[in-house]
Write a protein that holds these residues in place. Structure first.
Motif, PDB file in Angstrom:
ATOM      1  N   LEU A  10       0.832  -1.203   0.000  1.00 47.68           N
ATOM      2  CA  LEU A  10       0.000   0.000   0.000  1.00 47.68           C
ATOM      3  C   LEU A  10       0.867   1.255   0.000  1.00 47.68           C
ATOM      4  N   THR A  14       0.775   4.580  -2.679  1.00 45.70           N
ATOM      5  CA  THR A  14       0.677   5.999  -2.352  1.00 45.70           C
ATOM      6  C   THR A  14       1.906   6.785  -2.793  1.00 45.70           C
ATOM      7  N   THR A  49      -5.542   4.348   1.870  1.00 46.61           N
ATOM      8  CA  THR A  49      -4.697   4.454   0.681  1.00 46.61           C
ATOM      9  C   THR A  49      -5.450   5.077  -0.482  1.00 46.61           C
TER      10      THR A  49
END
Length: 301
Positions: A10, A14, A49
């Motif tokens: 995750l 990002t 996220t």
């Protein structure tokens, strides 16, 4: 190991710098999707996220024909001036522009930076404590504003005849945003209450000059980036809080209005999916617990 893998994948999402890089990273996440999203807290992490991708302009595609965020800000400035001229909004001191070097991160083409106080009229009842009654006009307090929605419990009221004398700083409307400023700090919810209600302290209403911004702006304010920024601007010893003046200065990305609609629609679609996924995972966990208890009970006999 599960937590480390989840954080790594995750985190890679990002940190993507372009839609192409995001697409490549997402393919790696998709391979492990069933393994990663096997518990409700993993779904929570994915939701955060997605909100982070939304605020950085990576959740939906940009369209070249969209009017830019700067055009939208010009329209908002004109609307605000009309309200000032009509006496609906007070003229506050001007907010400083956001210099290019002070921008928190680079924005996609067509987006612009603005101060929160430039896109919304702040309705703040800080410093006032209403007299509560057993019935009357509903009072919305910080306890009612949860992250993403307004919970009508606990139900509190002020006398109906006291409403006009209390609500002298502005009247919230459907589509405006409520932000808690303390205990808890940073909960954000869109107003969906059609009946009139009174607003307590520790909750600021962002009276949006353009209501069509409501959905995307709510997602941006709930994003990890903005929540961290709010915490960084807070103060207090026993409870962390943020003053209205500081909140007005907070920078916020402003995409084209058409793109904001796409962001809001996409986030809403994903939230329905997340809710269903959490429900199934919770149900599966309960079934597993019952099975374990049954097996243990059988062993005991």
């Amino acid at each position: 190991q599960h937590a480390r893998l989840l954080d790594a994948l995750l985190g890679a999402l990002t940190s993507s710098s372009s839609p192409d890089e995001l697409s490549e990273t997402w393919q790696r996440v998709a391979v492990h999707f069933d393994l990663l999203l096997d518990r409700p807290e993993a779904v929570d992490a994915l939701e955060q996220t997605i909100l982070q991708l939304a605020v950085r302009g990576l959740l939906v595609p940009q369209e070249t024909e969209d009017e830019s965020g700067e055009v939208l800000l010009e329209q908002i400035r004109a609307q605000r001036q009309r309200l000032i001229d009509e006496g609906v909004v007070k003229r506050d001191k001007s907010l400083p522009a956001i210099a290019t070097g002070d921008a928190p991160f680079n924005l996609p083409t067509g987006w612009a930076w603005a101060r929160l106080g430039a896109i919304a009229n702040f309705i703040d009842y800080r410093g006032k404590t209403p007299t509560k009654t057993a019935g009357g006009t509903p009072l919305i307090t910080a306890k009612n504003v949860r992250q993403g929605f307004i919970n009508r419990e606990p139900r509190e009221f002020i006398a109906t005849q006291s409403y006009d004398g209390w609500m002298t700083r502005g009247i919230p409307k459907v589509g405006d945003l409520l932000v808690t400023t303390e205990a808890p700090l940073g909960n954000v919810a869109q107003i969906d209450i059609h009946e009139r209600f009174a607003l307590a302290q520790r909750v600021i209403c962002l009276g949006l000059y353009e209501l069509k911004m409501s959905g995307a702006l709510a997602s941006f304010l709930q994003s990890p980036w903005m929540q961290s920024a709010l915490a960084g601007q807070s103060s207090g010893v026993t409870a962390q809080g943020i003053k209205s003046a500081r909140l007005q200065l907070m920078p916020i990305p402003v995409p084209p209005l058409a793109e904001q609609a796409r962001i809001a629609t996409r986030v809403e679609e994903l939230r329905r999916y997340w809710a269903e996924l959490r429900r199934r995972l919770t149900s599966m966990g309960a079934t597993q617990d019952l099975l374990a208890q049954a097996l243990l009970g059988r062993d005991a006999h």
